[in-house]
Design a protein around this motif. Sequence first.
Motif, short mmCIF file in Angstrom:
data_model
loop_
_atom_site.label_atom_id
_atom_site.label_comp_id
_atom_site.label_asym_id
_atom_site.label_seq_id
_atom_site.Cartn_x
_atom_site.Cartn_y
_atom_site.Cartn_z
N PHE A 11 -6.02 12.92 85.65
CA PHE A 11 -6.80 13.37 84.50
C PHE A 11 -7.98 14.23 84.96
O PHE A 11 -8.29 15.25 84.35
N VAL A 12 -8.62 13.84 86.06
CA VAL A 12 -9.73 14.64 86.60
C VAL A 12 -9.23 16.01 87.05
O VAL A 12 -9.84 17.04 86.75
N HIS A 13 -8.11 16.03 87.75
CA HIS A 13 -7.59 17.31 88.27
C HIS A 13 -7.00 18.20 87.18
O HIS A 13 -6.89 19.40 87.37
N LEU A 14 -6.63 17.62 86.05
CA LEU A 14 -6.07 18.41 84.95
C LEU A 14 -7.13 18.93 83.99
O LEU A 14 -6.83 19.72 83.11
N ARG A 15 -8.38 18.48 84.17
CA ARG A 15 -9.46 18.97 83.31
C ARG A 15 -9.56 20.49 83.42
O ARG A 15 -9.62 21.03 84.51
N GLY A 16 -9.56 21.16 82.29
CA GLY A 16 -9.69 22.61 82.29
C GLY A 16 -8.39 23.36 82.52
O GLY A 16 -8.37 24.58 82.51
N VAL A 17 -7.30 22.63 82.77
CA VAL A 17 -6.00 23.27 82.98
C VAL A 17 -5.30 23.35 81.62
O VAL A 17 -5.13 22.33 80.95
N PRO A 18 -4.90 24.57 81.20
CA PRO A 18 -4.20 24.66 79.92
C PRO A 18 -2.82 23.99 79.99
O PRO A 18 -2.05 24.25 80.91
N ALA A 67 0.39 24.76 88.79
CA ALA A 67 -0.32 25.95 88.32
C ALA A 67 0.23 27.21 88.97
O ALA A 67 0.42 28.24 88.31
N LEU A 68 0.52 27.14 90.28
CA LEU A 68 1.10 28.29 90.98
C LEU A 68 2.48 28.63 90.43
O LEU A 68 2.81 29.80 90.24
N ARG A 78 5.83 32.29 87.00
CA ARG A 78 6.72 32.46 85.85
C ARG A 78 6.06 33.22 84.70
O ARG A 78 6.62 33.35 83.62
N GLY A 79 4.83 33.66 84.92
CA GLY A 79 4.12 34.42 83.90
C GLY A 79 3.57 33.58 82.78
O GLY A 79 3.27 34.08 81.70
N GLN A 80 3.41 32.28 83.02
CA GLN A 80 2.87 31.39 82.00
C GLN A 80 1.41 31.07 82.32
O GLN A 80 0.93 31.34 83.41
N GLU A 81 0.72 30.49 81.35
CA GLU A 81 -0.68 30.09 81.59
C GLU A 81 -0.73 28.78 82.34
O GLU A 81 0.10 27.92 82.14
#
Length: 112
Positions: free
Chosen positions: A64-71, A103-104, A109-112
């Motif tokens: 949850f900490v590492h996913l903060r701010g990740v769309p 994320a990479l 794949r051109g996604q957010e």
Amino acid sequence: MWKMYVLSQLLTELDGFESDVKIIVIAATNRPEALDPALCRPGRFSRKVLVGEPDFDGRKRILFVHLRGVPLEEDPHLICNLIASLTPGLVGADLANIVNEAALLAARRGQE
């Protein structure tokens, strides 16, 4: 006073202290087998604290900490529950790498 050192500086400083000087060194690693033997020789440190692998709830919280701010397309709690259930034995650094790799892959794949 707080100072940060590289290993060679730390070893030099540790050998130069007088016996009446009180020093606290705090360090962490998830690969103790890779530590320099000079750093681990007897008498160098008086206490080592081993921290085990996180349980399911711990992995969820770390994710949850590492996913903060990740769309995300899904609810973060759902994703954390799923990944935590599939990753027993992994530690915080491993879980952070999973988030980074995802994320990479999304970026490739051109996604957010």
